[in-house]
Design an enzyme around this catalytic site. Structure first.
Site, PDB file in Angstrom:
ATOM      1  N   ASP A 120     -35.897 -67.218  -3.952  1.00  0.00           N
ATOM      2  CA  ASP A 120     -35.591 -67.234  -5.568  1.00  0.00           C
ATOM      3  C   ASP A 120     -36.280 -65.962  -6.149  1.00  0.00           C
ATOM      4  O   ASP A 120     -35.796 -65.582  -7.268  1.00  0.00           O
ATOM      5  CB  ASP A 120     -36.376 -68.480  -6.191  1.00  0.00           C
ATOM      6  CG  ASP A 120     -35.561 -69.678  -5.572  1.00  0.00           C
ATOM      7  OD1 ASP A 120     -34.547 -69.649  -5.100  1.00  0.00           O
ATOM      8  OD2 ASP A 120     -36.470 -70.833  -5.456  1.00  0.00           O
ATOM      9  N   GLU A 133     -35.552 -78.617  -5.384  1.00  0.00           N
ATOM     10  CA  GLU A 133     -34.396 -78.534  -5.826  1.00  0.00           C
ATOM     11  C   GLU A 133     -34.135 -79.331  -7.030  1.00  0.00           C
ATOM     12  O   GLU A 133     -33.309 -78.919  -8.124  1.00  0.00           O
ATOM     13  CB  GLU A 133     -33.646 -79.086  -4.917  1.00  0.00           C
ATOM     14  CG  GLU A 133     -33.489 -78.211  -3.365  1.00  0.00           C
ATOM     15  CD  GLU A 133     -33.206 -76.749  -3.426  1.00  0.00           C
ATOM     16  OE1 GLU A 133     -32.218 -76.631  -4.611  1.00  0.00           O
ATOM     17  OE2 GLU A 133     -33.524 -75.895  -2.936  1.00  0.00           O
ATOM     18  N   TRP A 166      -5.956 -40.053  46.882  1.00  0.00           N
ATOM     19  CA  TRP A 166      -5.090 -39.738  45.783  1.00  0.00           C
ATOM     20  C   TRP A 166      -5.153 -41.286  45.069  1.00  0.00           C
ATOM     21  O   TRP A 166      -5.437 -41.451  43.811  1.00  0.00           O
ATOM     22  CB  TRP A 166      -3.882 -39.488  45.910  1.00  0.00           C
ATOM     23  CG  TRP A 166      -2.799 -39.210  44.889  1.00  0.00           C
ATOM     24  CD1 TRP A 166      -2.896 -38.346  43.954  1.00  0.00           C
ATOM     25  CD2 TRP A 166      -1.708 -40.203  44.568  1.00  0.00           C
ATOM     26  NE1 TRP A 166      -1.749 -38.636  43.102  1.00  0.00           N
ATOM     27  CE2 TRP A 166      -1.236 -39.638  43.710  1.00  0.00           C
ATOM     28  CE3 TRP A 166      -1.079 -41.444  45.362  1.00  0.00           C
ATOM     29  CZ2 TRP A 166       0.035 -40.481  42.999  1.00  0.00           C
ATOM     30  CZ3 TRP A 166      -0.281 -41.605  44.776  1.00  0.00           C
ATOM     31  CH2 TRP A 166       0.294 -41.386  43.548  1.00  0.00           C
TER      32      TRP A 166
HETATM   33 ZN    ZN Z   1     -35.315 -72.383  -5.055  1.00  0.00          ZN
END
Ligand code: ZN
Ligand code: ADP
Ligand code: MG
Length: 621
Positions: free
Chosen positions: A499, A424, A126
């Site tokens: 991009d 950049e 049990w």
């Molecule tokens: Zn770029």
């Protein structure tokens, strides 16, 4: 797994203990003699007395030890002993007592030793099962709703004070709070209290927070459940969970039932694919049934939140269901400041830390982003062993929240650095030298997230609407990196791939969604259809002919090639500036807006972009 193993070991261990106990019980048991032995013992005069209990005879020996002898019922002991050749006088010399065989003590003696092992074993079994069940409690009760009820009197329960901005939404919801507080006031005038309120807004605008705040303001129980929880399990479970959730709520009215991310179950029905889909429909049906099932004035208000109101099933929006709608907008600059203030509450800020300036630099941030920003700043300051959070920590955290953490660990090769710097610089200069672009705020060749470098361009104000010309120039800016690589190295790299993705998406939207193409005119092309199980738009319904399709392609091509041409022109004419900026980038890695302006030496073509405080929009790569 571990848990199961533990249980099995426990079980085996317990069995072993029982075994040992039983062994001892057996040893302790009075020993049994056979009749022959008894006969000899009597002949030798070793027996003190005999007690007969039915078929058993207790033998008490001279040395006071006891033994048991079994005999057949109905046979007299003295006859038996006679048969074994014990002289009668020896038998007569021993006192013999006859006792009832069915005495309680007899039964206790006979039965209990036999029962003990069974009791132990059943007891163990049990316990064992109870343990296993405890583990699988969830599986056993999956029909029950997992609705979490917020404590009524927790100390840190949210109220409207904890929600900054979203003024209109709060006003709308003040009404709901009153319904919950003093329903009688409305009922007296025959007003029907609304049943459902739908909160709509982009992720992180504070929908969940606001729903909790309504419960907090009204001081009523709050049953919270997420749409995705409904769908996670077996067929039929979702519906029964909904039933259970509403049953619980009815017992606690007045209260709020909040279904977060309802679009997970509430998407338009009927475009069904596969079984799990049926499950979703059943769940949705059950929600509708439950909402129709209670009286408007019963004091239950169902709130739901979604960031995709467009995909909701119209049945949810019918009167009597979610007919109140509350829209949560992204915060504007004042809201951003007050959200920052809320989240700066238990954080010591240094003197130069200006939350207003921070708010100015974070257009497009949601409440959750801002909360995250404050937290990141605190972590950053702590890691630098500061006692207070300084402005630099706050500013750095903006980019961390926007682009992911800096990855100084990922060192670019020298030629990669050079290419990234030129790339950049290309973006920045094309942005700087057009008349309708946003100012460049920061250029960096430190990789962040998946980008090798980045150029941040930010609008000066929160913009609701944008003009076609801005987008045209944006396309050129996005292609500035690509153009620069091509012009300076005569070749291109994979660095420009994201991009190009952005450019293609933007140009397509301009043509098909915003009517920004000259030849195709002011209409939309294509209806977005959704395949639910992916939750993404993966299929577009064409509502135009093949001929138009090729025109769309032509228009997109035209926008992109014009943009590229513009970018190349600007870079060709400003080669020197690109070299200056990229060289400076190679040295410093990151250029702030002021430094960039100084290096390039020409003022921005957009007069609005002269140095003043910027807002934000990101441009990766
Ligand atoms: Zn770029
Ligand atoms: P949603 O449910 O709309 O996605 P949440 O309510 O879960 O957004 O917001 C996430 C966290 O962002 C909140 O716990 C809170 O810390 C912060 N937050 C969002 N909006 C606000 C706001 N208007 N005022 C204060 N904190 C906010
Ligand atoms: Mg939420």
């Amino acid at each position: 797994m571990n848990q199961t193993l533990r249980n099995v070991l426990l079980f085996i261990g317990a069995l072993a203990i029982v075994g040992v106990i039983l062994a001892f019980v057996n040893v302790d048991e009075t020993k049994t003699l056979d009749l022959t032995t008894l006969a000899t013992e009597i002949e030798q005069g070793n027996v003190k007395s005999l007690i007969i209990r039915g078929t058993e005879v207790d033998v008490i020996l001279r040395d006071d030890t006891e033994a048991i002898v079994k005999k057949e019922s109905g046979e007299s002991l003295s006859e038996l002993l006679n048969n074994y050749g014990v002289p009668s006088e020896k038998i007569r010399a021993i006192p013999i007592e006859v006792k009832e065989a069915s005495g309680a003590s007899y039964w206790a003696r006979v039965i209990i030793p036999n029962l003990i092992p069974f009791i132990l074993i059943f007891g163990l079994i049990w316990l064992f099962f109870r343990q296993v069940q405890g583990q699988n409690k969830n599986a056993m009760s999956f029909g029950q709703s997992k609705a979490k009820e917020m404590e009524k009197d927790t100390k840190n329960k949210e109220t409207f004070k904890d929600v900054a901005g979203v003024k209109e939404a709060k006003e709308e919801l003040t009404e709901i709070v009153e319904f919950l507080k003093i329903p009688a006031k409305f009922v007296a005038l025959g007003a029907k209290i609304p049943k459902g309120v739908l909160l709509m807004g982009s992720p992180g605008t504070g929908k969940t927070l606001l729903a909790r705040a309504v419960a907090g303001e009204a001081g009523v129980p709050f049953f919270h459940m997420s749409g995705s929880e409904f769908v996670e399990m077996l067929v039929g479970v979702g519906a029964s969970r909904v039933r259970d959730l509403f049953d619980k709520a009815k017992k606690r009215a007045p209260c709020i039932v909040f279904i977060d991310e309802i679009d997970a179950v509430g998407r338009q029905r009927g475009s069904g694919l596969g079984g799990s889909h049926d499950e979703r429909e059943q769940t949705l049906n059950q929600i509708l049934v439950e909402m129709d099932g209670f009286e408007p004035n019963q004091g239950i208000i169902v709130m739901a939140a979604t960031n995709r109101p467009d995909v909701l099933d119209p049945a949810l929006l019918r009167p009597g269901r979610f007919d109140r709608r509350v829209i949560l907008d992204l915060p504007d600059i004042n809201d951003r400041e007050s959200i920052l203030e809320i989240h700066a509450k238990n954080k010591p800020l240094a003197d130069g830390a200006e939350l207003r300036a921070l708010a100015e630099r974070t257009p497009g941030f949601s409440g959750a982003d801002l909360a995250n920003l404050m937290n990141e700043a605190a972590i950053l300051a702590a890691r630098r062993d500061k006692k207070q959070i300084e402005m630099t920590d706050l500013l750095e955290s903006i980019e961390k929240v926007m682009l992911g953490p800096e990855r100084k660990g990922r060192v670019l090769q020298e030629d990669e650095r050079k290419i990234t710097a030129v790339h950049e610089a290309g973006h920045a200069i094309v942005a700087h030298l057009q008349k309708n672009t946003d100012p460049v705020r920061k250029i960096s060749i430190i990789s962040r997230g998946r980008a090798a470098g980045y150029t941040l361009k930010m609008p000066l104000l929160d913009k609701m609407m944008r003009r076609r010309q801005e987008y045209v120039e944006d396309i050129a800016v996005m292609l500035g990196g690509f153009a620069a690589e091509k012009i300076f190295f005569g070749d291109i790299t994979t660095g420009a791939s994201s991009d190009m993705q952005q450019v293609t998406n933007l140009a397509r939207q301009m043509v098909t969604q915003w009517g920004m193409s000259e030849t195709l005119g002011p209409r939309t092309y294509g209806e977005k259809d959704e395949l639910i199980f992916l939750g993404r738009e993966i299929h577009e319904n064409r509502n135009y002919s093949e001929g138009v399709a090729s025109k769309i392609d032509q228009e997109i091509d035209k926008l992109i090639s014009n943009g590229l041409q513009k970018a190349q022109e600007i870079i060709q004419q400003n080669k020197e500036a690109v070299v200056k900026v990229s060289d400076e980038l190679l040295v410093k890695e990151t250029l702030e807006r002021e430094e960039f302006y100084k290096v390039i030496g020409v003022p921005p073509a957009n007069p609005k972009n002269l140095l003043s405080d910027p807002g934000t929009e990101e441009r990766k790569n």
